[in-house]
Design an enzyme around this catalytic site. Structure first.
Site, PDB file in Angstrom:
ATOM      1  N   GLY A  45       0.776  -1.242   0.000  1.00  0.00           N
ATOM      2  CA  GLY A  45       0.000   0.000   0.000  1.00  0.00           C
ATOM      3  C   GLY A  45       0.801   1.282   0.000  1.00  0.00           C
ATOM      4  N   GLU A 100       3.836   4.070   5.926  1.00  0.00           N
ATOM      5  CA  GLU A 100       2.597   3.312   5.714  1.00  0.00           C
ATOM      6  C   GLU A 100       1.616   4.135   4.891  1.00  0.00           C
ATOM      7  OE1 GLU A 100       1.077   0.710   5.714  1.00  0.00           O
ATOM      8  OE2 GLU A 100       1.372  -0.573   7.446  1.00  0.00           O
ATOM      9  N   ASP A 104      -4.974   1.599  10.673  1.00  0.00           N
ATOM     10  CA  ASP A 104      -6.358   1.276  11.014  1.00  0.00           C
ATOM     11  C   ASP A 104      -6.359   0.862  12.494  1.00  0.00           C
ATOM     12  OD1 ASP A 104      -8.948   0.213  11.010  1.00  0.00           O
ATOM     13  OD2 ASP A 104      -8.766  -0.568   9.001  1.00  0.00           O
ATOM     14  N   LYS A 132      -6.992   6.267  10.543  1.00  0.00           N
ATOM     15  CA  LYS A 132      -8.411   6.162  10.925  1.00  0.00           C
ATOM     16  C   LYS A 132      -8.450   6.026  12.438  1.00  0.00           C
ATOM     17  CE  LYS A 132     -10.459   3.749   6.967  1.00  0.00           C
ATOM     18  NZ  LYS A 132     -10.956   2.417   6.525  1.00  0.00           N
ATOM     19  N   PHE A 153     -14.226   2.864   3.503  1.00  0.00           N
ATOM     20  CA  PHE A 153     -13.259   2.006   2.809  1.00  0.00           C
ATOM     21  C   PHE A 153     -12.639   2.792   1.663  1.00  0.00           C
ATOM     22  CE2 PHE A 153     -11.437  -1.417   0.398  1.00  0.00           C
ATOM     23  CZ  PHE A 153     -10.898  -2.178   1.418  1.00  0.00           C
ATOM     24  N   ARG A 166      -5.364   0.417  -6.993  1.00  0.00           N
ATOM     25  CA  ARG A 166      -4.137   1.006  -6.423  1.00  0.00           C
ATOM     26  C   ARG A 166      -3.630   2.184  -7.247  1.00  0.00           C
ATOM     27  NH1 ARG A 166      -2.003  -2.238  -2.228  1.00  0.00           N
ATOM     28  NH2 ARG A 166      -2.301  -4.474  -2.455  1.00  0.00           N
TER      29      ARG A 166
HETATM   30  C1  PRP Z   1      -3.083  -2.413   5.188  1.00  0.00           C
HETATM   31  C2  PRP Z   1      -2.229  -1.173   5.324  1.00  0.00           C
HETATM   32  C3  PRP Z   1      -1.469  -1.417   6.589  1.00  0.00           C
HETATM   33  C4  PRP Z   1      -2.443  -2.214   7.415  1.00  0.00           C
HETATM   34  C5  PRP Z   1      -3.092  -1.304   8.410  1.00  0.00           C
HETATM   35  O1  PRP Z   1      -2.337  -3.421   4.577  1.00  0.00           O
HETATM   36  O2  PRP Z   1      -1.352  -1.023   4.233  1.00  0.00           O
HETATM   37  O3  PRP Z   1      -0.287  -2.145   6.375  1.00  0.00           O
HETATM   38  O4  PRP Z   1      -3.415  -2.768   6.519  1.00  0.00           O
HETATM   39  O5  PRP Z   1      -3.995  -2.006   9.218  1.00  0.00           O
HETATM   40  P1  PRP Z   1      -3.864  -2.114  10.798  1.00  0.00           P
HETATM   41  O6  PRP Z   1      -3.504  -0.758  11.329  1.00  0.00           O
HETATM   42  O7  PRP Z   1      -5.235  -2.568  11.204  1.00  0.00           O
HETATM   43  O8  PRP Z   1      -2.811  -3.133  11.109  1.00  0.00           O
HETATM   44  P2  PRP Z   1      -2.950  -4.665   3.807  1.00  0.00           P
HETATM   45  O9  PRP Z   1      -2.850  -5.878   4.661  1.00  0.00           O
HETATM   46  O10 PRP Z   1      -4.297  -4.299   3.268  1.00  0.00           O
HETATM   47  O11 PRP Z   1      -1.940  -4.894   2.608  1.00  0.00           O
HETATM   48  P3  PRP Z   1      -1.509  -3.924   1.377  1.00  0.00           P
HETATM   49  O12 PRP Z   1      -0.663  -2.822   1.961  1.00  0.00           O
HETATM   50  O13 PRP Z   1      -0.718  -4.830   0.490  1.00  0.00           O
HETATM   51  O14 PRP Z   1      -2.744  -3.407   0.696  1.00  0.00           O
END
Ligand code: PRP
Length: 182
Positions: A45, A100, A104, A132, A153, A166
């Protein structure tokens, strides 16, 4: 716009993103003026945010990437972190900035920060494009936040839903029917 049929609204435009990314990069340049930080992007991400931001930081930095997964293809975190790709740089004694796309629950960054400190990083700070706060489960200190966003979302500028969207330039909110479809 690409994929416009799936987009409910544009939450943050590419112009607003660019302005904020410049502000964060300038702040990092000032804060780390006596250091040469190791900047670690969290795949997938963060890749676009990372690429834009590091080019605006006026310091001699090293970059690396790490890949973890917590969402498992869904729309909310599973709480289970899997290390899919590790960094190849020795972080011992380094000032590290973890980049990051979104925080979340905070569990991913809590896991990464503890891992890097266990590996004897001199310091670990976090730069996230989005936060968030209403979804936070663990209390984590985040030094650089681009935007606080509501619990919607979001996709685009690196962020996906099931690997789609993306490459949208803006940060967008998906129509509910896209991710609630059986
Ligand atoms: C998403 C985002 C963070 C994580 C945040 O990654 O990029 O790494 O979730 O969530 P949290 O604060 O609840 O831990 P995802 O697993 O969707 O993978 P991606 O980055 O490949 O889309």
């Amino acid at each position: 716009m690409k994929n416009c049929i799936s987009v409910k609204e544009i939450l943050i435009t590419s112009t607003e993103i660019d302005k904020r990314v410049t502000e964060i990069a300038n702040q990092i340049t000032a804060d780390y003026k006596d250091s040469s930080p190791l900047i670690i992007g969290v795949l997938k991400g963060a890749w676009i945010f990372m690429a834009d931001m590091v080019r605006k930081i006026e310091l001699d930095v090293d970059v690396d990437f790490i890949c973890v997964s917590s969402y498992g293809g869904g729309t909310s975190t599973s709480g289970q972190i899997t290390l899919l790709k590790d960094i190849t740089t020795d972080c011992s004694g380094r000032d590290v900035i973890v980049v990051e796309d979104i925080i979340d629950s905070g569990t991913t960054l809590m896991y990464l920060r503890e891992m890097l400190l266990e590996r004897n990083a001199a310091s670990v700070n976090i730069a996230t494009l989005l936060s968030k706060p209403s979804r936070r489960v663990v209390d984590i200190d985040v030094k650089y936040i681009g935007f606080e966003v509501p619990d919607k979302f979001v996709v685009g500028y690196g962020m996906d839903y099931k690997e789609r969207f993306r490459t949208l330039q803006d940060i967008c909110v998906l129509k509910e029917e896209v991710y609630k479809k059986k």
